[in-house]
Design a protein around this motif. Structure first.
Motif, PDB file in Angstrom:
ATOM      1  N   ILE A  80       6.700  36.473  51.000  1.00 13.06           N
ATOM      2  CA  ILE A  80       8.091  36.219  51.337  1.00 13.06           C
ATOM      3  C   ILE A  80       9.013  36.958  50.366  1.00 13.06           C
ATOM      4  O   ILE A  80      10.041  37.494  50.779  1.00 13.06           O
ATOM      5  CB  ILE A  80       8.377  34.702  51.343  1.00 13.06           C
ATOM      6  CG1 ILE A  80       7.599  34.030  52.477  1.00 13.06           C
ATOM      7  CG2 ILE A  80       9.855  34.432  51.485  1.00 13.06           C
ATOM      8  CD1 ILE A  80       7.685  32.537  52.486  1.00 13.06           C
ATOM      9  N   LEU A  81       8.631  37.038  49.095  1.00 20.62           N
ATOM     10  CA  LEU A  81       9.442  37.736  48.107  1.00 20.62           C
ATOM     11  C   LEU A  81       9.566  39.215  48.465  1.00 20.62           C
ATOM     12  O   LEU A  81      10.631  39.806  48.323  1.00 20.62           O
ATOM     13  CB  LEU A  81       8.840  37.567  46.709  1.00 20.62           C
ATOM     14  CG  LEU A  81       9.615  38.204  45.563  1.00 20.62           C
ATOM     15  CD1 LEU A  81      11.007  37.596  45.477  1.00 20.62           C
ATOM     16  CD2 LEU A  81       8.874  38.031  44.268  1.00 20.62           C
ATOM     17  N   LYS A  82       8.504  39.817  48.978  1.00 21.98           N
ATOM     18  CA  LYS A  82       8.558  41.222  49.378  1.00 21.98           C
ATOM     19  C   LYS A  82       9.519  41.418  50.538  1.00 21.98           C
ATOM     20  O   LYS A  82      10.209  42.436  50.608  1.00 21.98           O
ATOM     21  CB  LYS A  82       7.163  41.727  49.764  1.00 21.98           C
ATOM     22  CG  LYS A  82       6.240  41.884  48.581  1.00 21.98           C
ATOM     23  CD  LYS A  82       4.908  42.426  49.017  1.00 21.98           C
ATOM     24  CE  LYS A  82       3.977  42.531  47.824  1.00 21.98           C
ATOM     25  NZ  LYS A  82       2.661  43.027  48.201  1.00 21.98           N
ATOM     26  N   ASN A  83       9.563  40.466  51.451  1.00 20.73           N
ATOM     27  CA  ASN A  83      10.500  40.563  52.570  1.00 20.73           C
ATOM     28  C   ASN A  83      11.938  40.486  52.082  1.00 20.73           C
ATOM     29  O   ASN A  83      12.811  41.189  52.578  1.00 20.73           O
ATOM     30  CB  ASN A  83      10.240  39.464  53.585  1.00 20.73           C
ATOM     31  CG  ASN A  83       8.899  39.613  54.267  1.00 20.73           C
ATOM     32  OD1 ASN A  83       8.237  40.640  54.153  1.00 20.73           O
ATOM     33  ND2 ASN A  83       8.491  38.581  54.965  1.00 20.73           N
ATOM     34  N   TYR A  84      12.197  39.626  51.121  1.00 19.05           N
ATOM     35  CA  TYR A  84      13.542  39.513  50.577  1.00 19.05           C
ATOM     36  C   TYR A  84      13.954  40.780  49.847  1.00 19.05           C
ATOM     37  O   TYR A  84      15.125  41.129  49.822  1.00 19.05           O
ATOM     38  CB  TYR A  84      13.663  38.302  49.649  1.00 19.05           C
ATOM     39  CG  TYR A  84      13.704  36.988  50.373  1.00 19.05           C
ATOM     40  CD1 TYR A  84      14.592  36.772  51.419  1.00 19.05           C
ATOM     41  CD2 TYR A  84      12.860  35.953  50.016  1.00 19.05           C
ATOM     42  CE1 TYR A  84      14.645  35.564  52.096  1.00 19.05           C
ATOM     43  CE2 TYR A  84      12.893  34.737  50.687  1.00 19.05           C
ATOM     44  CZ  TYR A  84      13.788  34.554  51.718  1.00 19.05           C
ATOM     45  OH  TYR A  84      13.830  33.362  52.379  1.00 19.05           O
ATOM     46  N   LYS A  85      12.995  41.471  49.240  1.00 18.97           N
ATOM     47  CA  LYS A  85      13.302  42.719  48.537  1.00 18.97           C
ATOM     48  C   LYS A  85      13.860  43.756  49.516  1.00 18.97           C
ATOM     49  O   LYS A  85      14.784  44.484  49.179  1.00 18.97           O
ATOM     50  CB  LYS A  85      12.059  43.263  47.828  1.00 18.97           C
ATOM     51  CG  LYS A  85      11.697  42.512  46.569  1.00 18.97           C
ATOM     52  CD  LYS A  85      10.354  42.928  46.048  1.00 18.97           C
ATOM     53  CE  LYS A  85      10.408  44.118  45.160  1.00 18.97           C
ATOM     54  NZ  LYS A  85       9.099  44.434  44.556  1.00 18.97           N
ATOM     55  N   SER A  86      13.307  43.798  50.712  1.00 19.92           N
ATOM     56  CA  SER A  86      13.790  44.748  51.714  1.00 19.92           C
ATOM     57  C   SER A  86      15.228  44.422  52.117  1.00 19.92           C
ATOM     58  O   SER A  86      16.073  45.318  52.189  1.00 19.92           O
ATOM     59  CB  SER A  86      12.903  44.717  52.953  1.00 19.92           C
ATOM     60  OG  SER A  86      11.595  45.084  52.637  1.00 19.92           O
ATOM     61  N   PHE A  87      15.494  43.149  52.358  1.00 21.60           N
ATOM     62  CA  PHE A  87      16.845  42.744  52.747  1.00 21.60           C
ATOM     63  C   PHE A  87      17.830  42.905  51.596  1.00 21.60           C
ATOM     64  O   PHE A  87      18.966  43.314  51.800  1.00 21.60           O
ATOM     65  CB  PHE A  87      16.857  41.304  53.251  1.00 21.60           C
ATOM     66  CG  PHE A  87      16.094  41.118  54.525  1.00 21.60           C
ATOM     67  CD1 PHE A  87      16.451  41.810  55.669  1.00 21.60           C
ATOM     68  CD2 PHE A  87      15.014  40.268  54.582  1.00 21.60           C
ATOM     69  CE1 PHE A  87      15.752  41.649  56.864  1.00 21.60           C
ATOM     70  CE2 PHE A  87      14.308  40.094  55.762  1.00 21.60           C
ATOM     71  CZ  PHE A  87      14.668  40.788  56.898  1.00 21.60           C
ATOM     72  N   LEU A  88      17.386  42.600  50.385  1.00 21.63           N
ATOM     73  CA  LEU A  88      18.245  42.753  49.213  1.00 21.63           C
ATOM     74  C   LEU A  88      18.571  44.226  48.975  1.00 21.63           C
ATOM     75  O   LEU A  88      19.720  44.579  48.690  1.00 21.63           O
ATOM     76  CB  LEU A  88      17.582  42.140  47.977  1.00 21.63           C
ATOM     77  CG  LEU A  88      18.396  42.187  46.694  1.00 21.63           C
ATOM     78  CD1 LEU A  88      19.658  41.338  46.847  1.00 21.63           C
ATOM     79  CD2 LEU A  88      17.572  41.693  45.523  1.00 21.63           C
ATOM     80  N   THR A 102      21.135  45.297  51.583  1.00 17.31           N
ATOM     81  CA  THR A 102      22.449  44.702  51.334  1.00 17.31           C
ATOM     82  C   THR A 102      23.155  45.367  50.162  1.00 17.31           C
ATOM     83  O   THR A 102      24.334  45.713  50.253  1.00 17.31           O
ATOM     84  CB  THR A 102      22.303  43.187  51.074  1.00 17.31           C
ATOM     85  OG1 THR A 102      21.624  42.593  52.182  1.00 17.31           O
ATOM     86  CG2 THR A 102      23.659  42.537  50.893  1.00 17.31           C
TER      87      THR A 102
END
Length: 130
Positions: free
Chosen positions: A2-10, A13
């Motif tokens: 899940i942290l890797k997915n947030y890295k893409s969105f972060l 952004t």
């Protein structure tokens, strides 16, 4: 995971916020009047950002189900997105009230920027080990 997915969105952004600030700064420095534009810069960034978020979200879901299809899915989604952008660009091209060169350049610069950001995120997704 899940942290890797947030890295893409972060990443997306932060890159979009920085580019928006730079874009507004360029318009301010060169004293470009945005009031005559068909679409405001904020609307364009919002549409481009939402479509990019959608593409990345779909690619992450496809990665979970079938990693081998991520690249082809990216090409298909990018082609669909290109059609949506063309529909957005048509009113700009049909406008005859003012010189639209600046607005067209701005639109295409946004298209290239977001395509580059999506490509970088897709490369990161494809280079991750399963």
């Amino acid at each position: 995971m899940i942290l890797k997915n947030y890295k893409s969105f972060l990443f997306l952004t932060v890159a979009v916020l920085l580019s928006y600030i730079i874009h507004k700064l360029v318009f301010y420095i060169f004293e470009i009047n945005q009031e005559v534009f068909y679409y405001t810069l904020e609307k364009l960034y919002a549409v481009f950002f939402i479509l990019s978020l959608g593409i990345i979200l779909i690619l992450l879901k496809i990665k979970e189900r079938n990693f081998d299809q991520v690249g082809m899915s990216f090409l298909l989604l990018t082609s669909i997105k290109l059609g949506v952008y063309y529909l957005l660009l048509r009113p700009i091209l049909n406008t005859k009230q003012y010189d639209i060169a600046t607005e067209k350049m701005s639109f295409f610069a946004l298209f290239i920027l977001f395509l580059t950001l999506e490509t970088i995120v897709t490369i990161r997704i494809l280079s991750e080990k399963q």
